[in-house]
Design a protein around this motif. Structure first.
Motif, PDB file in Angstrom:
ATOM      1  N   VAL A  59      54.768  46.892   3.718  1.00 13.63           N
ATOM      2  CA  VAL A  59      55.544  45.997   4.579  1.00 13.63           C
ATOM      3  C   VAL A  59      56.702  45.429   3.775  1.00 13.63           C
ATOM      4  O   VAL A  59      56.564  45.149   2.579  1.00 13.63           O
ATOM      5  N   GLU A  60      57.851  45.264   4.437  1.00 13.62           N
ATOM      6  CA  GLU A  60      58.999  44.621   3.779  1.00 13.62           C
ATOM      7  C   GLU A  60      59.695  43.679   4.761  1.00 13.62           C
ATOM      8  O   GLU A  60      59.529  43.798   5.978  1.00 13.62           O
ATOM      9  N   ASP A  61      60.469  42.770   4.208  1.00 16.67           N
ATOM     10  CA  ASP A  61      61.214  41.819   5.029  1.00 16.67           C
ATOM     11  C   ASP A  61      62.440  42.496   5.625  1.00 16.67           C
ATOM     12  O   ASP A  61      62.894  43.525   5.133  1.00 16.67           O
ATOM     13  N   THR A  62      62.970  41.897   6.685  1.00 14.23           N
ATOM     14  CA  THR A  62      64.194  42.383   7.321  1.00 14.23           C
ATOM     15  C   THR A  62      65.215  41.250   7.301  1.00 14.23           C
ATOM     16  O   THR A  62      64.857  40.089   7.039  1.00 14.23           O
ATOM     17  N   PRO A  63      66.470  41.520   7.588  1.00 11.97           N
ATOM     18  CA  PRO A  63      67.477  40.451   7.637  1.00 11.97           C
ATOM     19  C   PRO A  63      67.137  39.342   8.641  1.00 11.97           C
ATOM     20  O   PRO A  63      67.561  38.199   8.479  1.00 11.97           O
ATOM     21  N   ALA A  64      66.339  39.666   9.654  1.00 12.39           N
ATOM     22  CA  ALA A  64      65.958  38.656  10.653  1.00 12.39           C
ATOM     23  C   ALA A  64      65.157  37.512  10.030  1.00 12.39           C
ATOM     24  O   ALA A  64      65.153  36.393  10.552  1.00 12.39           O
ATOM     25  N   LEU A  65      64.501  37.756   8.910  1.00 15.63           N
ATOM     26  CA  LEU A  65      63.727  36.702   8.243  1.00 15.63           C
ATOM     27  C   LEU A  65      64.616  35.514   7.890  1.00 15.63           C
ATOM     28  O   LEU A  65      64.254  34.368   8.115  1.00 15.63           O
ATOM     29  N   TRP A  66      65.796  35.790   7.381  1.00 13.98           N
ATOM     30  CA  TRP A  66      66.670  34.721   6.886  1.00 13.98           C
ATOM     31  C   TRP A  66      67.305  33.925   8.027  1.00 13.98           C
ATOM     32  O   TRP A  66      67.700  32.788   7.836  1.00 13.98           O
ATOM     33  N   ARG A  67      67.362  34.475   9.214  1.00 18.00           N
ATOM     34  CA  ARG A  67      67.888  33.730  10.363  1.00 18.00           C
ATOM     35  C   ARG A  67      66.910  32.668  10.841  1.00 18.00           C
ATOM     36  O   ARG A  67      67.313  31.683  11.444  1.00 18.00           O
ATOM     37  N   GLN A  68      65.621  32.854  10.551  1.00 17.34           N
ATOM     38  CA  GLN A  68      64.618  31.899  11.021  1.00 17.34           C
ATOM     39  C   GLN A  68      63.989  31.073   9.897  1.00 17.34           C
ATOM     40  O   GLN A  68      63.260  30.126  10.160  1.00 17.34           O
ATOM     41  N   GLU A  69      64.275  31.407   8.670  1.00 16.76           N
ATOM     42  CA  GLU A  69      63.665  30.736   7.518  1.00 16.76           C
ATOM     43  C   GLU A  69      64.251  29.346   7.303  1.00 16.76           C
ATOM     44  O   GLU A  69      65.452  29.134   7.427  1.00 16.76           O
ATOM     45  N   LYS A  70      63.377  28.378   6.968  1.00 12.83           N
ATOM     46  CA  LYS A  70      63.799  27.022   6.617  1.00 12.83           C
ATOM     47  C   LYS A  70      63.334  26.709   5.204  1.00 12.83           C
ATOM     48  O   LYS A  70      62.271  27.149   4.780  1.00 12.83           O
ATOM     49  N   CYS A  71      64.117  25.917   4.509  1.00 13.11           N
ATOM     50  CA  CYS A  71      63.758  25.512   3.147  1.00 13.11           C
ATOM     51  C   CYS A  71      62.515  24.622   3.210  1.00 13.11           C
ATOM     52  O   CYS A  71      62.491  23.638   3.963  1.00 13.11           O
ATOM     53  N   PRO A  72      61.484  24.923   2.416  1.00 18.64           N
ATOM     54  CA  PRO A  72      60.277  24.095   2.421  1.00 18.64           C
ATOM     55  C   PRO A  72      60.481  22.745   1.727  1.00 18.64           C
ATOM     56  O   PRO A  72      59.660  21.852   1.854  1.00 18.64           O
ATOM     57  N   HIS A  73      61.580  22.589   1.025  1.00 19.65           N
ATOM     58  CA  HIS A  73      61.828  21.362   0.277  1.00 19.65           C
ATOM     59  C   HIS A  73      62.666  20.362   1.066  1.00 19.65           C
ATOM     60  O   HIS A  73      62.350  19.181   1.109  1.00 19.65           O
ATOM     61  N   CYS A  74      63.740  20.829   1.692  1.00 15.47           N
ATOM     62  CA  CYS A  74      64.613  19.907   2.424  1.00 15.47           C
ATOM     63  C   CYS A  74      64.604  20.148   3.936  1.00 15.47           C
ATOM     64  O   CYS A  74      65.151  19.357   4.687  1.00 15.47           O
ATOM     65  N   GLY A  75      63.990  21.265   4.362  1.00 12.08           N
ATOM     66  CA  GLY A  75      63.863  21.542   5.782  1.00 12.08           C
ATOM     67  C   GLY A  75      65.091  22.135   6.456  1.00 12.08           C
ATOM     68  O   GLY A  75      65.081  22.397   7.648  1.00 12.08           O
ATOM     69  N   ARG A  76      66.132  22.359   5.707  1.00  9.39           N
ATOM     70  CA  ARG A  76      67.358  22.909   6.302  1.00  9.39           C
ATOM     71  C   ARG A  76      67.243  24.412   6.480  1.00  9.39           C
ATOM     72  O   ARG A  76      66.503  25.090   5.773  1.00  9.39           O
ATOM     73  N   GLN A  77      68.027  24.926   7.388  1.00  8.99           N
ATOM     74  CA  GLN A  77      67.999  26.356   7.673  1.00  8.99           C
ATOM     75  C   GLN A  77      69.166  27.068   6.980  1.00  8.99           C
ATOM     76  O   GLN A  77      69.714  28.028   7.488  1.00  8.99           O
ATOM     77  N   THR A  78      69.512  26.597   5.811  1.00  8.48           N
ATOM     78  CA  THR A  78      70.617  27.168   5.032  1.00  8.48           C
ATOM     79  C   THR A  78      70.047  27.971   3.866  1.00  8.48           C
ATOM     80  O   THR A  78      70.304  27.665   2.712  1.00  8.48           O
ATOM     81  N   VAL A  79      69.256  28.978   4.196  1.00  8.56           N
ATOM     82  CA  VAL A  79      68.548  29.760   3.187  1.00  8.56           C
ATOM     83  C   VAL A  79      69.100  31.185   3.169  1.00  8.56           C
ATOM     84  O   VAL A  79      69.441  31.743   4.200  1.00  8.56           O
TER      85      VAL A  79
END
Length: 106
Positions: free
Chosen positions: A35-55
């Motif tokens: 299994v591998e990640d796709t570019p769609a992962l980064w569109r939905q990912e949030k930073c676990p530290h600050c909660g922003r979606q700028t990852v």
């Protein structure tokens, strides 16, 4: 339907992850599901530290293996090099979990 598509649905990976390869090792009676990640992962990912979606993607952690339930009495393993993300706001780097949530800071 090819085996990779079948396991994509069985594992309910969504569009952030994809099954790239299925291999059967007859001698060991073991099936490997890659299994591998796709570019769609980064569109939905949030930073676990600050909660922003700028990852954004940073790199990948070493390959890991997880035992899955047997398939037709054959041992099954999921293999994946989990991606690491970097937050553009707080600059923290972390390892993504298979479902897109952080599991460990590195």
């Amino acid at each position: 339907m090819i085996p990779e598509q079948v396991f994509q649905q069985i594992l309910a990976l969504g569009d952030a992850w994809r099954v790239t390869q299925m291999s059967y090792h007859e001698k060991e009676q073991r099936m490997e599901i890659r299994v591998e990640d796709t570019p769609a992962l980064w569109r939905q990912e949030k930073c676990p530290h600050c909660g922003r979606q700028t990852v954004r993607g940073y790199d990948h952690a070493p390959e890991r293996r997880w035992r899955h339930l047997n398939v037709c009495q054959i041992q099954a393993e999921i293999v994946c090099a989990l991606p690491r993300g970097e937050c553009l706001e707080c600059q923290k780097v972390y390892t993504c979990a298979p479902r897109g949530k952080a599991v460990a800071e590195v």
